[in-house]
Design a protein around this motif. Sequence first.
Motif, PDB file in Angstrom:
ATOM      1  N   ILE A   1      53.186  48.465   9.253  1.00  0.00           N
ATOM      2  CA  ILE A   1      54.414  49.346   9.250  1.00  0.00           C
ATOM      3  C   ILE A   1      55.587  48.940   8.653  1.00  0.00           C
ATOM      4  CG2 ILE A   1      53.512  50.562  11.812  1.00  0.00           C
ATOM      5  CD1 ILE A   1      55.277  48.421  12.821  1.00  0.00           C
ATOM      6  N   GLN A   2      55.886  47.876   8.357  1.00  0.00           N
ATOM      7  CA  GLN A   2      57.159  47.485   7.646  1.00  0.00           C
ATOM      8  C   GLN A   2      56.830  46.172   6.810  1.00  0.00           C
ATOM      9  OE1 GLN A   2      59.330  46.564  11.466  1.00  0.00           O
ATOM     10  NE2 GLN A   2      60.965  47.789  10.761  1.00  0.00           N
ATOM     11  N   PRO A   3      55.856  46.536   5.836  1.00  0.00           N
ATOM     12  CA  PRO A   3      55.517  45.378   4.950  1.00  0.00           C
ATOM     13  C   PRO A   3      56.982  44.856   4.129  1.00  0.00           C
ATOM     14  CG  PRO A   3      55.001  47.634   3.936  1.00  0.00           C
ATOM     15  CD  PRO A   3      55.365  47.891   5.502  1.00  0.00           C
ATOM     16  N   GLU A   4      57.893  45.662   3.720  1.00  0.00           N
ATOM     17  CA  GLU A   4      58.872  45.092   3.066  1.00  0.00           C
ATOM     18  C   GLU A   4      59.786  44.002   3.893  1.00  0.00           C
ATOM     19  OE1 GLU A   4      61.716  48.128   1.163  1.00  0.00           O
ATOM     20  OE2 GLU A   4      60.054  49.046   0.479  1.00  0.00           O
ATOM     21  N   THR A   5      59.924  44.450   5.067  1.00  0.00           N
ATOM     22  CA  THR A   5      60.565  43.412   5.903  1.00  0.00           C
ATOM     23  C   THR A   5      59.750  42.219   6.269  1.00  0.00           C
ATOM     24  OG1 THR A   5      61.246  45.423   7.312  1.00  0.00           O
ATOM     25  CG2 THR A   5      61.412  43.218   8.517  1.00  0.00           C
ATOM     26  N   VAL A   6      58.564  42.292   6.509  1.00  0.00           N
ATOM     27  CA  VAL A   6      57.795  40.910   6.500  1.00  0.00           C
ATOM     28  C   VAL A   6      58.001  40.023   5.130  1.00  0.00           C
ATOM     29  CG1 VAL A   6      55.475  40.186   6.805  1.00  0.00           C
ATOM     30  CG2 VAL A   6      56.063  42.204   8.114  1.00  0.00           C
ATOM     31  N   ILE A   7      57.749  40.599   4.142  1.00  0.00           N
ATOM     32  CA  ILE A   7      57.720  40.052   2.823  1.00  0.00           C
ATOM     33  C   ILE A   7      59.445  39.382   2.618  1.00  0.00           C
ATOM     34  CG2 ILE A   7      57.830  40.095   0.243  1.00  0.00           C
ATOM     35  CD1 ILE A   7      55.678  42.298   0.786  1.00  0.00           C
ATOM     36  N   LYS A   8      60.259  40.235   2.804  1.00  0.00           N
ATOM     37  CA  LYS A   8      61.781  39.952   2.394  1.00  0.00           C
ATOM     38  C   LYS A   8      62.145  38.644   3.622  1.00  0.00           C
ATOM     39  CE  LYS A   8      63.662  43.820   0.266  1.00  0.00           C
ATOM     40  NZ  LYS A   8      64.541  44.816   0.157  1.00  0.00           N
ATOM     41  N   GLU A   9      61.730  38.812   4.866  1.00  0.00           N
ATOM     42  CA  GLU A   9      61.886  37.762   6.056  1.00  0.00           C
ATOM     43  C   GLU A   9      61.410  36.524   5.451  1.00  0.00           C
ATOM     44  OE1 GLU A   9      60.579  39.368   9.660  1.00  0.00           O
ATOM     45  OE2 GLU A   9      62.558  40.639   9.973  1.00  0.00           O
ATOM     46  N   PHE A  10      59.925  36.575   5.098  1.00  0.00           N
ATOM     47  CA  PHE A  10      59.032  35.365   4.742  1.00  0.00           C
ATOM     48  C   PHE A  10      59.784  34.601   3.199  1.00  0.00           C
ATOM     49  CE2 PHE A  10      56.389  33.557   1.334  1.00  0.00           C
ATOM     50  CZ  PHE A  10      55.856  32.411   2.281  1.00  0.00           C
ATOM     51  N   LEU A  11      60.474  35.410   2.307  1.00  0.00           N
ATOM     52  CA  LEU A  11      61.134  34.829   1.277  1.00  0.00           C
ATOM     53  C   LEU A  11      62.422  34.459   1.639  1.00  0.00           C
ATOM     54  CD1 LEU A  11      60.158  37.728  -1.573  1.00  0.00           C
ATOM     55  CD2 LEU A  11      58.895  35.428  -1.193  1.00  0.00           C
ATOM     56  N   LEU A  12      63.157  34.922   2.639  1.00  0.00           N
ATOM     57  CA  LEU A  12      64.418  34.072   2.945  1.00  0.00           C
ATOM     58  C   LEU A  12      64.037  32.715   3.571  1.00  0.00           C
ATOM     59  CD1 LEU A  12      66.473  37.224   4.264  1.00  0.00           C
ATOM     60  CD2 LEU A  12      66.996  35.778   2.284  1.00  0.00           C
ATOM     61  N   ASN A  13      63.177  32.706   4.454  1.00  0.00           N
ATOM     62  CA  ASN A  13      62.797  31.787   5.224  1.00  0.00           C
ATOM     63  C   ASN A  13      62.103  30.586   4.364  1.00  0.00           C
ATOM     64  OD1 ASN A  13      63.520  32.323   7.766  1.00  0.00           O
ATOM     65  ND2 ASN A  13      61.475  33.310   8.246  1.00  0.00           N
ATOM     66  N   ALA A  14      61.713  30.942   3.204  1.00  0.00           N
ATOM     67  CA  ALA A  14      60.792  30.103   2.315  1.00  0.00           C
ATOM     68  C   ALA A  14      61.936  29.480   1.313  1.00  0.00           C
ATOM     69  CB  ALA A  14      59.787  30.771   1.456  1.00  0.00           C
ATOM     70  N   GLY A  15      63.440  30.213   1.316  1.00  0.00           N
ATOM     71  CA  GLY A  15      64.315  29.566   0.450  1.00  0.00           C
ATOM     72  C   GLY A  15      64.195  30.398  -1.078  1.00  0.00           C
ATOM     73  N   CYS A  16      63.556  31.538  -0.992  1.00  0.00           N
ATOM     74  CA  CYS A  16      63.629  32.307  -2.140  1.00  0.00           C
ATOM     75  C   CYS A  16      64.260  33.393  -2.360  1.00  0.00           C
ATOM     76  CB  CYS A  16      62.069  32.727  -2.324  1.00  0.00           C
ATOM     77  SG  CYS A  16      60.706  31.369  -2.230  1.00  0.00           S
ATOM     78  N   LYS A  17      64.351  34.011  -3.553  1.00  0.00           N
ATOM     79  CA  LYS A  17      65.241  35.337  -3.548  1.00  0.00           C
ATOM     80  C   LYS A  17      64.513  36.310  -2.943  1.00  0.00           C
ATOM     81  CE  LYS A  17      65.600  34.562  -7.835  1.00  0.00           C
ATOM     82  NZ  LYS A  17      65.669  34.485  -9.451  1.00  0.00           N
ATOM     83  N   PRO A  18      65.025  37.207  -1.959  1.00  0.00           N
ATOM     84  CA  PRO A  18      64.183  38.120  -1.323  1.00  0.00           C
ATOM     85  C   PRO A  18      64.065  39.500  -1.820  1.00  0.00           C
ATOM     86  CG  PRO A  18      66.624  38.300  -0.405  1.00  0.00           C
ATOM     87  CD  PRO A  18      66.441  37.180  -1.496  1.00  0.00           C
ATOM     88  N   ILE A  19      63.309  39.276  -3.260  1.00  0.00           N
ATOM     89  CA  ILE A  19      63.147  40.349  -4.058  1.00  0.00           C
ATOM     90  C   ILE A  19      61.807  40.730  -4.091  1.00  0.00           C
ATOM     91  CG2 ILE A  19      63.160  40.875  -6.617  1.00  0.00           C
ATOM     92  CD1 ILE A  19      65.251  38.919  -6.904  1.00  0.00           C
ATOM     93  N   LEU A  20      61.480  42.067  -3.792  1.00  0.00           N
ATOM     94  CA  LEU A  20      60.271  42.818  -3.597  1.00  0.00           C
ATOM     95  C   LEU A  20      59.726  43.127  -5.010  1.00  0.00           C
ATOM     96  CD1 LEU A  20      58.564  43.232  -0.793  1.00  0.00           C
ATOM     97  CD2 LEU A  20      59.081  45.634  -1.265  1.00  0.00           C
TER      98      LEU A  20
END
Length: 196
Positions: free
Chosen positions: A98-117
């Motif tokens: 339902i919210q793929p963009e949110t899941v990906i961006k949250e993961f990337l932020l937690n991982a220390g990456c740029k939250p770029i889709l």
Amino acid sequence: MKYFISGWAGFREALDVPEDWYFIVPFIDLDEEGILDFFKDKSGSTLIGWSTGGHIILKNLKFFSLRFNEIVIVAGFKKFTDYVHPRIIRRMIDKMEIQPETVIKEFLLNAGCKPILSEKADKNALKEGLKFLLSSEFNYIDYPKNKLILIHGSGDKILPIKALFDLKKIFSFAQMHTISGSHWIPFKVLDSILHS
């Protein structure tokens, strides 16, 4: 040629890996079997694997050791669910629907990456990657003792530092580096270790 196998949702846009590295995102570009098939006729000096990419390399280390002089694993693990509760991954799988963009961006932020889709973000492929993390593991076998470097960030919010020490028990011959950083280690830091 230098090769980089990234982590889950670890798109080039989100990381700072230089353009001269051939870049593979697991399950977006190729699944585990596809990665092995791709490398059947490839070799080189250095192979880097981050997180899921690192796990795939370690799981098939004999195969990769025959092809690369130096293998670098960043935030690697034997079995992801030894450190992250399966319930969290299942929740991510459900939320991807339902919210793929949110899941990906949250993961990337937690991982220390740029939250770029990335435009390559494929919901179904990423769900397959999460299912892979629920079950994939490897056990000790006799590995070729070529140059293996294990690197882990001391402030990793995704995988605890214990994952590094557990790998060191299996790969006692490996060089081990704990770096001040998160799940993703900036490439210039990795590069400085490679050239030290």
